[in-house]
Design a protein around this motif. Structure first.
Motif, mmCIF file in Angstrom:
data_model
loop_
_atom_site.group_PDB
_atom_site.id
_atom_site.type_symbol
_atom_site.label_atom_id
_atom_site.label_comp_id
_atom_site.label_asym_id
_atom_site.label_seq_id
_atom_site.Cartn_x
_atom_site.Cartn_y
_atom_site.Cartn_z
ATOM 1 N N VAL A 62 32.214 -75.768 -0.148
ATOM 2 C CA VAL A 62 31.407 -75.534 1.051
ATOM 3 C C VAL A 62 31.342 -74.039 1.355
ATOM 4 C CG1 VAL A 62 31.287 -75.893 3.554
ATOM 5 C CG2 VAL A 62 31.739 -77.835 2.029
ATOM 6 N N SER A 63 32.453 -73.355 1.202
ATOM 7 C CA SER A 63 32.482 -71.909 1.417
ATOM 8 C C SER A 63 31.507 -71.204 0.474
ATOM 9 C CB SER A 63 33.905 -71.390 1.204
ATOM 10 O OG SER A 63 33.959 -70.007 1.390
ATOM 11 N N TYR A 64 31.493 -71.628 -0.779
ATOM 12 C CA TYR A 64 30.550 -71.068 -1.743
ATOM 13 C C TYR A 64 29.107 -71.316 -1.299
ATOM 14 C CZ TYR A 64 27.953 -70.207 -6.008
ATOM 15 O OH TYR A 64 27.019 -69.732 -6.916
ATOM 16 N N LEU A 65 28.816 -72.526 -0.877
ATOM 17 C CA LEU A 65 27.454 -72.863 -0.461
ATOM 18 C C LEU A 65 27.039 -72.068 0.777
ATOM 19 C CD1 LEU A 65 27.554 -76.728 -1.055
ATOM 20 C CD2 LEU A 65 26.405 -74.998 -2.470
ATOM 21 N N VAL A 66 27.933 -71.932 1.740
ATOM 22 C CA VAL A 66 27.643 -71.146 2.939
ATOM 23 C C VAL A 66 27.372 -69.691 2.547
ATOM 24 C CG1 VAL A 66 28.662 -70.224 5.079
ATOM 25 C CG2 VAL A 66 28.903 -72.657 4.520
ATOM 26 N N GLY A 67 28.127 -69.192 1.587
ATOM 27 C CA GLY A 67 27.987 -67.808 1.148
ATOM 28 C C GLY A 67 26.823 -67.546 0.213
ATOM 29 N N HIS A 68 26.069 -68.591 -0.115
ATOM 30 C CA HIS A 68 24.943 -68.424 -1.048
ATOM 31 C C HIS A 68 23.661 -69.132 -0.611
ATOM 32 C CE1 HIS A 68 28.399 -67.343 -3.528
ATOM 33 N NE2 HIS A 68 27.553 -66.629 -4.227
ATOM 34 N N HIS A 69 23.629 -69.739 0.565
ATOM 35 C CA HIS A 69 22.488 -70.602 0.904
ATOM 36 C C HIS A 69 21.184 -69.848 1.158
ATOM 37 C CE1 HIS A 69 23.574 -69.766 5.127
ATOM 38 N NE2 HIS A 69 22.378 -70.249 5.450
ATOM 39 N N HIS A 70 21.221 -68.521 1.144
ATOM 40 C CA HIS A 70 19.993 -67.724 1.196
ATOM 41 C C HIS A 70 19.761 -66.985 -0.131
ATOM 42 C CE1 HIS A 70 18.732 -68.269 5.344
ATOM 43 N NE2 HIS A 70 20.007 -68.235 5.690
ATOM 44 N N THR A 71 20.454 -67.404 -1.167
ATOM 45 C CA THR A 71 20.309 -66.815 -2.503
ATOM 46 C C THR A 71 19.662 -67.872 -3.386
ATOM 47 O OG1 THR A 71 22.299 -65.488 -2.163
ATOM 48 C CG2 THR A 71 21.558 -65.788 -4.443
ATOM 49 N N TYR A 72 18.459 -67.586 -3.859
ATOM 50 C CA TYR A 72 17.662 -68.619 -4.525
ATOM 51 C C TYR A 72 17.484 -68.398 -6.025
ATOM 52 C CZ TYR A 72 16.510 -68.808 0.413
ATOM 53 O OH TYR A 72 16.598 -68.823 1.784
ATOM 54 N N GLY A 73 17.958 -67.292 -6.558
ATOM 55 C CA GLY A 73 17.707 -66.960 -7.954
ATOM 56 C C GLY A 73 18.492 -67.764 -8.965
ATOM 57 N N LYS A 74 19.692 -68.194 -8.603
ATOM 58 C CA LYS A 74 20.541 -68.887 -9.569
ATOM 59 C C LYS A 74 21.250 -70.045 -8.867
ATOM 60 C CE LYS A 74 23.854 -68.001 -13.218
ATOM 61 N NZ LYS A 74 24.936 -67.159 -13.695
ATOM 62 N N ILE A 75 20.494 -71.071 -8.544
ATOM 63 C CA ILE A 75 21.054 -72.227 -7.850
ATOM 64 C C ILE A 75 21.742 -73.119 -8.869
ATOM 65 C CG2 ILE A 75 20.449 -74.328 -6.573
ATOM 66 C CD1 ILE A 75 18.242 -72.691 -5.191
ATOM 67 N N GLU A 76 23.039 -73.372 -8.619
ATOM 68 C CA GLU A 76 23.830 -74.200 -9.531
ATOM 69 C C GLU A 76 24.381 -75.398 -8.776
ATOM 70 O OE1 GLU A 76 26.787 -71.628 -11.197
ATOM 71 O OE2 GLU A 76 25.308 -70.410 -12.239
ATOM 72 N N GLY A 77 23.999 -76.576 -9.197
ATOM 73 C CA GLY A 77 24.509 -77.805 -8.607
ATOM 74 C C GLY A 77 23.493 -78.472 -7.703
ATOM 75 N N ALA A 78 23.492 -79.799 -7.739
ATOM 76 C CA ALA A 78 22.566 -80.572 -6.917
ATOM 77 C C ALA A 78 22.835 -80.340 -5.433
ATOM 78 C CB ALA A 78 22.667 -82.056 -7.251
ATOM 79 N N ASP A 79 24.108 -80.185 -5.047
ATOM 80 C CA ASP A 79 24.418 -79.961 -3.636
ATOM 81 C C ASP A 79 23.782 -78.660 -3.144
ATOM 82 O OD1 ASP A 79 26.189 -78.392 -5.164
ATOM 83 O OD2 ASP A 79 27.975 -79.005 -4.046
ATOM 84 N N TYR A 80 23.856 -77.615 -3.934
ATOM 85 C CA TYR A 80 23.276 -76.313 -3.602
ATOM 86 C C TYR A 80 21.752 -76.432 -3.503
ATOM 87 C CZ TYR A 80 22.871 -71.124 -4.319
ATOM 88 O OH TYR A 80 22.613 -69.775 -4.227
ATOM 89 N N GLN A 81 21.130 -77.050 -4.502
ATOM 90 C CA GLN A 81 19.672 -77.204 -4.516
ATOM 91 C C GLN A 81 19.194 -77.976 -3.288
ATOM 92 O OE1 GLN A 81 17.303 -75.916 -6.633
ATOM 93 N NE2 GLN A 81 15.838 -76.779 -5.180
ATOM 94 N N ILE A 82 19.854 -79.052 -2.983
ATOM 95 C CA ILE A 82 19.426 -79.905 -1.866
ATOM 96 C C ILE A 82 19.657 -79.202 -0.533
ATOM 97 C CG2 ILE A 82 19.891 -82.090 -0.661
ATOM 98 C CD1 ILE A 82 20.428 -83.271 -3.532
ATOM 99 N N LEU A 83 20.751 -78.481 -0.393
ATOM 100 C CA LEU A 83 20.984 -77.729 0.849
ATOM 101 C C LEU A 83 19.862 -76.723 1.073
ATOM 102 C CD1 LEU A 83 22.768 -77.006 3.283
ATOM 103 C CD2 LEU A 83 23.974 -75.387 1.783
ATOM 104 N N VAL A 84 19.486 -76.009 0.044
ATOM 105 C CA VAL A 84 18.397 -75.032 0.153
ATOM 106 C C VAL A 84 17.094 -75.734 0.521
ATOM 107 C CG1 VAL A 84 16.960 -73.430 -1.192
ATOM 108 C CG2 VAL A 84 19.466 -73.286 -1.322
ATOM 109 N N GLU A 85 16.793 -76.847 -0.122
ATOM 110 C CA GLU A 85 15.558 -77.573 0.187
ATOM 111 C C GLU A 85 15.550 -78.065 1.637
ATOM 112 O OE1 GLU A 85 14.828 -80.645 -2.728
ATOM 113 O OE2 GLU A 85 14.763 -79.204 -4.377
ATOM 114 N N ALA A 86 16.653 -78.632 2.093
ATOM 115 C CA ALA A 86 16.731 -79.135 3.466
ATOM 116 C C ALA A 86 16.550 -77.996 4.464
ATOM 117 C CB ALA A 86 18.063 -79.853 3.687
#
Length: 166
Positions: free
Chosen positions: A100-124
């Motif tokens: 979760v810390s990683y996702l919070v620290g990257h949720h405005h970084t779109y160039g190298k999305i790794e993982g379905a959780d990351y992709q879906i968080l960005v889409e939502a």
């Protein structure tokens, strides 16, 4: 009370007297959960996604206090430590806190999305931000083409904004 509801209540308290921010993370969580379920995420990955959706913008308050701005990169810089502290206090596992810390620290970084959780968080987050910001169709279409990768997220975006597949 289960951990996600406990976190939800904690985030409402964190953003006390700020209904706009409370409504934002609530909507992001709702879309993230829906897309995660439609994409058939495993239970643990869905739990991480939902947790991240609740706290994804937690760095806004600190960023505004420190820098007078809530710009996305500042949220990414300040958010992880605040999220980690809250999640530890609420008894979340180290593995969940780390992701979760990683996702919070990257949720405005779109160039190298790794993982379905990351992709879906960005889409939502995009679904909610596109709506809240009242952007024109051209911007929605650009986001659709560049950001949305999951079948469910793409379908929701098209239907939500009434745009046609190019």
């Amino acid at each position: 009370m289960d951990k996600l509801n406990q976190l939800f209540c904690e985030m409402i308290n964190y953003y006390r007297n700020d209904p706009k921010r409370i409504a934002h993370f609530t909507k992001v969580h709702s879309f993230a959960r829906l897309i995660g379920e439609l994409e058939q995420l495993k239970e643990e990955e869905l739990f991480i996604l939902e947790t991240a959706a609740f706290v994804h913008d937690i760095g806004i308050k600190v960023a505004e206090e420190k820098y007078g701005s809530c710009e996305g990169k500042l949220q990414e810089k300040e958010g992880p430590a605040v999220a980690e502290e809250m999640l530890k206090r609420l008894g979340f596992s180290e593995a969940v806190i780390e992701r979760v810390s990683y996702l919070v620290g990257h949720h405005h970084t779109y160039g190298k999305i790794e993982g379905a959780d990351y992709q879906i968080l960005v889409e939502a987050d995009f679904l909610v931000n596109l709506y809240e910001d009242g952007v024109e169709e051209k911007v929605i279409r650009q986001a659709y083409d560049k950001i949305f990768k999951t079948e469910s997220g793409r379908k929701i975006c098209l239907e939500m904004f009434g745009i046609e597949e190019a």
